[in-house]
Design a protein around this motif. Structure first.
Motif, short mmCIF file in Angstrom:
data_model
loop_
_atom_site.label_atom_id
_atom_site.label_comp_id
_atom_site.label_asym_id
_atom_site.label_seq_id
_atom_site.Cartn_x
_atom_site.Cartn_y
_atom_site.Cartn_z
N ILE A 109 33.91 28.89 57.13
CA ILE A 109 35.81 29.51 56.54
C ILE A 109 35.74 28.67 55.88
N LYS A 110 36.32 28.53 54.74
CA LYS A 110 36.55 28.11 53.20
C LYS A 110 38.03 27.85 53.28
N VAL A 111 38.68 26.55 53.27
CA VAL A 111 39.70 26.18 53.60
C VAL A 111 40.67 25.79 52.49
N LEU A 112 41.64 26.18 52.69
CA LEU A 112 42.25 24.82 50.55
C LEU A 112 43.56 23.94 51.76
N VAL A 146 48.17 27.95 43.60
CA VAL A 146 47.95 29.59 43.45
C VAL A 146 46.78 29.47 42.58
N GLU A 147 47.02 27.86 41.65
CA GLU A 147 45.47 28.08 40.83
C GLU A 147 44.19 27.79 41.94
N ARG A 148 44.57 26.72 42.62
CA ARG A 148 43.60 26.71 43.39
C ARG A 148 42.41 27.64 44.59
N ALA A 149 43.38 28.78 44.57
CA ALA A 149 43.16 30.19 45.60
C ALA A 149 42.54 30.68 44.60
N ARG A 178 38.75 30.67 46.20
CA ARG A 178 38.30 32.23 46.81
C ARG A 178 37.99 31.30 48.00
N PRO A 179 39.16 30.37 48.75
CA PRO A 179 39.37 30.78 50.19
C PRO A 179 39.17 31.49 51.23
N ASP A 180 39.33 31.25 51.82
CA ASP A 180 39.11 31.90 53.45
C ASP A 180 41.06 31.87 53.96
N GLY A 212 41.78 39.76 43.17
CA GLY A 212 40.81 39.78 43.33
C GLY A 212 41.39 38.61 44.79
N LEU A 213 42.57 38.34 45.43
CA LEU A 213 42.73 37.62 46.12
C LEU A 213 42.87 38.04 47.06
#
Length: 232
Positions: free
Chosen positions: A14-17, A52-55, A59-61, A86-87
């Motif tokens: 699970i990718k987390v930001l 928003v930019e990092r997302a 492309r985190p979950d 795309g998000l």
């Protein structure tokens, strides 16, 4: 810990930001998450605009999003992420202080998949991330129903609830009302004498017909339209 069973895929992490303007909070969360085999931190953001930019880049979950941040607050950032092509698969878990924060209802409307108290324990945070990543909504009845009930009650009078719900069958309305009360698919099935799979199908159809992003927004709609009242 059986991490693989809790994550969306037995093979993928699970990718987390992490989005919070307090460095100590981000650091604490990162240390906790880095200990989990099924979770990886793919980025950090100090404000909503960065989130928003990092997302877009990572492309985190799941984005663990503070509400009160400079430049762009968590609600605005959530709305931008939810509305970005795309998000669509990125889920936002909002952090709130509950007693002083009156923005949770707006956060759910903006596209958040759930929220968590900022003083939640480590186990609660890990559970919340896994639930949201799996495509479900984190809607703890003791918190969510009280908050949504308080703020949605101020708005229901101006909503044309019957018109909005006209697309649903009678059974789908019943299911939506139970979703609004915080029931799981298993609990809905027991209430209506349906199998959990059939209950899930009705929930999915209601989401499609009402244009809801996820289960959290179904709860909002249930209150907005008056199908569920704060007193229920």
């Amino acid at each position: 810990m059986n991490a693989a069973a809790a994550s969306p895929s037995t093979n993928a992490q699970i990718k987390v930001l992490l989005a919070d303007d307090e460095g100590l909070v981000r650091s604490g969360f990162k240390v906790l998450l880095d200990l989990e085999d099924d979770i990886t931190v793919v980025g950090e953001a100090t404000n909503g605009a960065e989130a928003v930019e990092r997302a877009r880049a990572a492309r985190p979950d799941v984005v663990v999003m503070d509400i009160r941040m400079p430049k762009l607050d968590g609600i605005q950032a959530t709305a931008r992420i939810a509305g970005t092509h795309g998000l669509e698969q990125v889920r936002v878990l909002i952090l709130t202080t509950y007693d002083t924060d009156e923005y949770v209802f707006d956060a759910l409307q903006a596209g958040a998949s759930g929220f968590l108290l900022k003083d939640a324990g480590p186990a609660e945070l890990l559970h919340a991330i896994r639930v949201v990543a799996a495509g479900d909504a984190l809607l703890a009845p003791r918190i969510t129903r009280r908050l949504i009930g308080r703020f949605a009650a101020l708005r229901t009078a101006a909503r044309a609830g019957e018109d909005r719900l006209a697309v649903l069958t009678e059974r789908e309305r019943e299911v939506l009302a139970l979703v609004g009360r915080g029931l799981s698919n298993h609990e809905i099935g027991a209430e209506l004498f349906l199998s959990p799979a059939t209950a899930r199908t009705h929930v999915s159809r209601a989401m499609v017909k009402l244009g809801a992003r996820d289960r959290a927004q179904l709860v909002v709609i249930a209150y907005q339209t008056g199908l569920v009242s704060p007193a229920m």
